[in-house]
Design an enzyme around this catalytic site. Structure first.
Site, PDB file in Angstrom:
ATOM      1  N   GLN A 226       0.990  -1.158  -0.159  1.00 37.23           N
ATOM      2  CA  GLN A 226      -0.224  -0.318  -0.269  1.00 37.23           C
ATOM      3  C   GLN A 226       0.560   0.980   0.271  1.00 37.23           C
ATOM      4  O   GLN A 226       1.410   2.019   1.395  1.00 37.23           O
ATOM      5  CB  GLN A 226      -1.223   0.076   1.467  1.00 37.23           C
ATOM      6  CG  GLN A 226      -1.682   0.909   1.056  1.00 37.23           C
ATOM      7  CD  GLN A 226      -2.929   1.015   2.122  1.00 37.23           C
ATOM      8  OE1 GLN A 226      -3.093   0.000   3.114  1.00 37.23           O
ATOM      9  NE2 GLN A 226      -3.731   2.302   2.018  1.00 37.23           N
ATOM     10  N   PHE A 227       1.245   1.760  -1.348  1.00 35.86           N
ATOM     11  CA  PHE A 227       2.008   3.237  -1.085  1.00 35.86           C
ATOM     12  C   PHE A 227       1.552   4.220  -0.122  1.00 35.86           C
ATOM     13  O   PHE A 227       1.767   5.368  -0.223  1.00 35.86           O
ATOM     14  CB  PHE A 227       2.696   3.363  -2.660  1.00 35.86           C
ATOM     15  CG  PHE A 227       2.564   4.059  -3.180  1.00 35.86           C
ATOM     16  CD1 PHE A 227       1.485   5.214  -3.880  1.00 35.86           C
ATOM     17  CD2 PHE A 227       0.046   3.253  -4.053  1.00 35.86           C
ATOM     18  CE1 PHE A 227       0.543   6.041  -3.635  1.00 35.86           C
ATOM     19  CE2 PHE A 227      -1.030   4.049  -4.840  1.00 35.86           C
ATOM     20  CZ  PHE A 227      -0.503   5.078  -4.468  1.00 35.86           C
ATOM     21  N   THR A 228       0.345   4.162  -0.359  1.00 37.08           N
ATOM     22  CA  THR A 228      -0.740   5.343   0.118  1.00 37.08           C
ATOM     23  C   THR A 228      -0.062   5.518   1.533  1.00 37.08           C
ATOM     24  O   THR A 228      -0.681   7.181   1.942  1.00 37.08           O
ATOM     25  CB  THR A 228      -2.039   5.240   0.294  1.00 37.08           C
ATOM     26  OG1 THR A 228      -2.386   4.183   1.116  1.00 37.08           O
ATOM     27  CG2 THR A 228      -2.401   5.525  -1.255  1.00 37.08           C
TER      28      THR A 228
END
Length: 184
Positions: A79-81
């Site tokens: 999850q890059f966020t």
């Protein structure tokens, strides 16, 4: 690397209406990879996740067992966020997130490390880069954040009477290296 770790009684990942992975009792782990993350961060984070004592023992005493101790499962989702900077304005800035191809490689290495340190078939995964629906039942609820580059709070002295076990109530941020940041 950053992770949001949740103790769950169940969790699953669905892509295009199809469940691609699911677990029962264990940990749901969202993983973010930053531009400056290395293999040292992979080692630190994987060891910490598998060693976190967030489960009860046989007597029901909380904070005694790790996911390995209870033979639980782990569901990891990239999850890059998690690497978003939200300090300016209302639009998240993702410049601190590692590029897709580089993070794909490091995330794959992270999964391999988790499987080496534990039982390979108890480490499940989402689908890197896909639009995923993640469902879970958070047990407790217990949710922890880990960051291999974050300052840790350590005891610096003071009145020992306010905490069990002689630990002090006074705490202050102290920078630590990625290797030592999560070994408590």
């Amino acid at each position: 690397m950053r992770a949001v770790v949740q103790r769950v009684s169940s969790a699953s990942v669905t892509v295009d209406g199809k469940v691609i992975s699911s677990i029962s009792n264990g940990l749901m782990v969202l993983v973010g990879i930053g531009t400056d993350d290395t293999l040292a961060d992979v080692d630190t984070l994987s060891n910490k996740i598998l060693s976190l004592r967030v489960f009860s023992d046989a007597n029901g005493v909380m904070w005694k067992n790790s996911v390995k101790d209870i033979s639980g499962e782990v569901l990891c989702v990239s999850q890059f966020t998690l690497m978003a900077n939200t300090t300016k304005g209302n639009k998240p800035d993702f410049h601190r997130a590692m590029s897709s191809e580089s993070s794909r490689h490091l995330y794959s290495t992270f999964l391999e490390k988790m499987r080496q340190l534990y039982v390979a078939d108890r480490i499940q995964d989402g689908q890197f880069g896909a639009m995923m629906n993640v469902s879970l039942t958070n047990e407790g609820p217990v949710t922890l954040t880990l960051d291999t580059r974050k300052f840790e709070y350590v005891a610096v002295g003071g009145d020992n009477s306010s905490r069990k076990g002689g630990k002090t109530a006074l705490r202050s941020p102290v920078p630590v290296t990625p290797e030592s940041a999560l070994d408590s």
